[in-house]
Design an enzyme around this catalytic site. Structure first.
Site, PDB file in Angstrom:
ATOM      1  N   ASP A  19      33.525  37.558  38.961  1.00 29.44           N
ATOM      2  CA  ASP A  19      34.700  36.720  38.687  1.00 29.44           C
ATOM      3  C   ASP A  19      34.738  35.499  39.611  1.00 29.44           C
ATOM      4  OD1 ASP A  19      37.036  36.061  37.348  1.00 29.44           O
ATOM      5  OD2 ASP A  19      38.320  37.208  38.704  1.00 29.44           O
ATOM      6  N   ASN A  67      38.553  38.530  27.022  1.00 26.18           N
ATOM      7  CA  ASN A  67      38.073  37.147  27.170  1.00 26.18           C
ATOM      8  C   ASN A  67      37.994  36.411  25.821  1.00 26.18           C
ATOM      9  OD1 ASN A  67      35.838  37.987  29.929  1.00 26.18           O
ATOM     10  ND2 ASN A  67      37.885  37.080  30.008  1.00 26.18           N
TER      11      ASN A  67
END
Ligand code: IPE
Ligand code: IPE
Ligand code: MG
Length: 246
Positions: A19, A67
């Site tokens: 991330d 996502n």
């Protein structure tokens, strides 16, 4: 070759939530897509470091089921990047004796991408040095629901009864079936959350969070995470005294 002196207490299976690409790009005044591209370099280095250290399985979270909710242009550029990276990297992984496997809801991916994933799996199927699992269009809840559905089909067909459903059977229907659960879960980018990654499989993983953004994550950061892991006492519900006297 991995150095056998380094293998003691090494996590056999490391999972990583990669991330921070977007913030990395933003800090530099770039588009988010550039951060994803920079993240590929970290991925390459981490795969090589883990293989060198003798890690057996490395599972990377590349794209979550949530996502899909990002802006369409970001989703399109990420899917394009996957295809491009696969085209360039699979031969290198194969040469390095690394087996590649993909987990996630593949039916949501484009046909060219689905074919490329299958080809990469077929090409590297007999490789032995390390297994690289890439989670794409993956969600931990999807994985559990999928396992439940598969088991329900077995019950409905009369091949098993409801009383046969236990942890072992569920594990056989999860995406990571046949692979020992992750020992160490790393998340870069500063958030202290799991974001629907391997919910079933991380029941006893050691959790390591770092503020380093994924494009800045270097082999020495993996070493830091492994050092952290090696300092943990894994009790699996027992007491420290029980383990000391064992
Ligand atoms: C992780 O980086 C990569 C994917 C989720 C595909 P992000 O894109 O989430 O980066 P941040 O969290 O916005 O910085
Ligand atoms: C988790 O990161 C998913 C991947 C790294 C692929 P996100 O950036 O999507 O997680 P949230 O939305 O901050 O929880
Ligand atoms: Mg993020």
């Amino acid at each position: 070759m991995s150095d056998p002196s380094l293998i003691e207490d090494l996590p056999k299976h490391i999972a990583i939530i990669m991330d921070g690409n977007g913030r990395w790009a933003k800090q530099r005044g770039h588009a988010r897509a550039l951060g994803h591209r920079a993240g590929v370099k970290s991925t390459r280095a981490v795969v090589e470091t883990c293989a060198q250290r003798g890690v057996q399985t490395l599972t990377l979270f590349a794209f979550s089921s949530e996502n899909w909710n990002r802006p369409a242009d970001e989703v399109i550029s990420l899917m394009g990047l996957f295809l491009e990276v696969l085209q360039h990297e699979v031969d290198v992984l194969h040469k390095n004796d690394i087996r590649v496997r993909f987990v996630g809801n593949r039916s949501q991916l484009s046909m060219p991408l689905q074919k490329r994933l299958q080809r990469a799996e077929d090409q590297t199927a007999s490789n032995k040095r390390m297994e690289l699992v890439v989670a794409v269009a993956y969600g931990g809840r999807w994985d559990i629901a999928n396992a439940a559905r598969e088991i329900a089909v077995e019950v409905e067909a009369g091949r098993i009864s409801a009383a046969d459903v236990n942890e072992e059977l569920v594990a056989q229907h999860m995406c990571l079936r046949g692979i020992e659960s992750p020992d160490l879960l790393i998340r870069t980018g500063g958030e202290r959350r799991v974001s629907n990654f391997l919910l079933w499989d991380i029941a006893y993983a050691e959790l390591y969070f770092t503020n380093v953004l994924w494009p800045d994550f270097k082999p020495e950061d993996i070493a830091g995470a492994i050092d952290f892991f090696q300092q943990r006492q894994r009790r699996f519900g027992r007491t420290g005294e029980q383990l000391d006297s064992a």
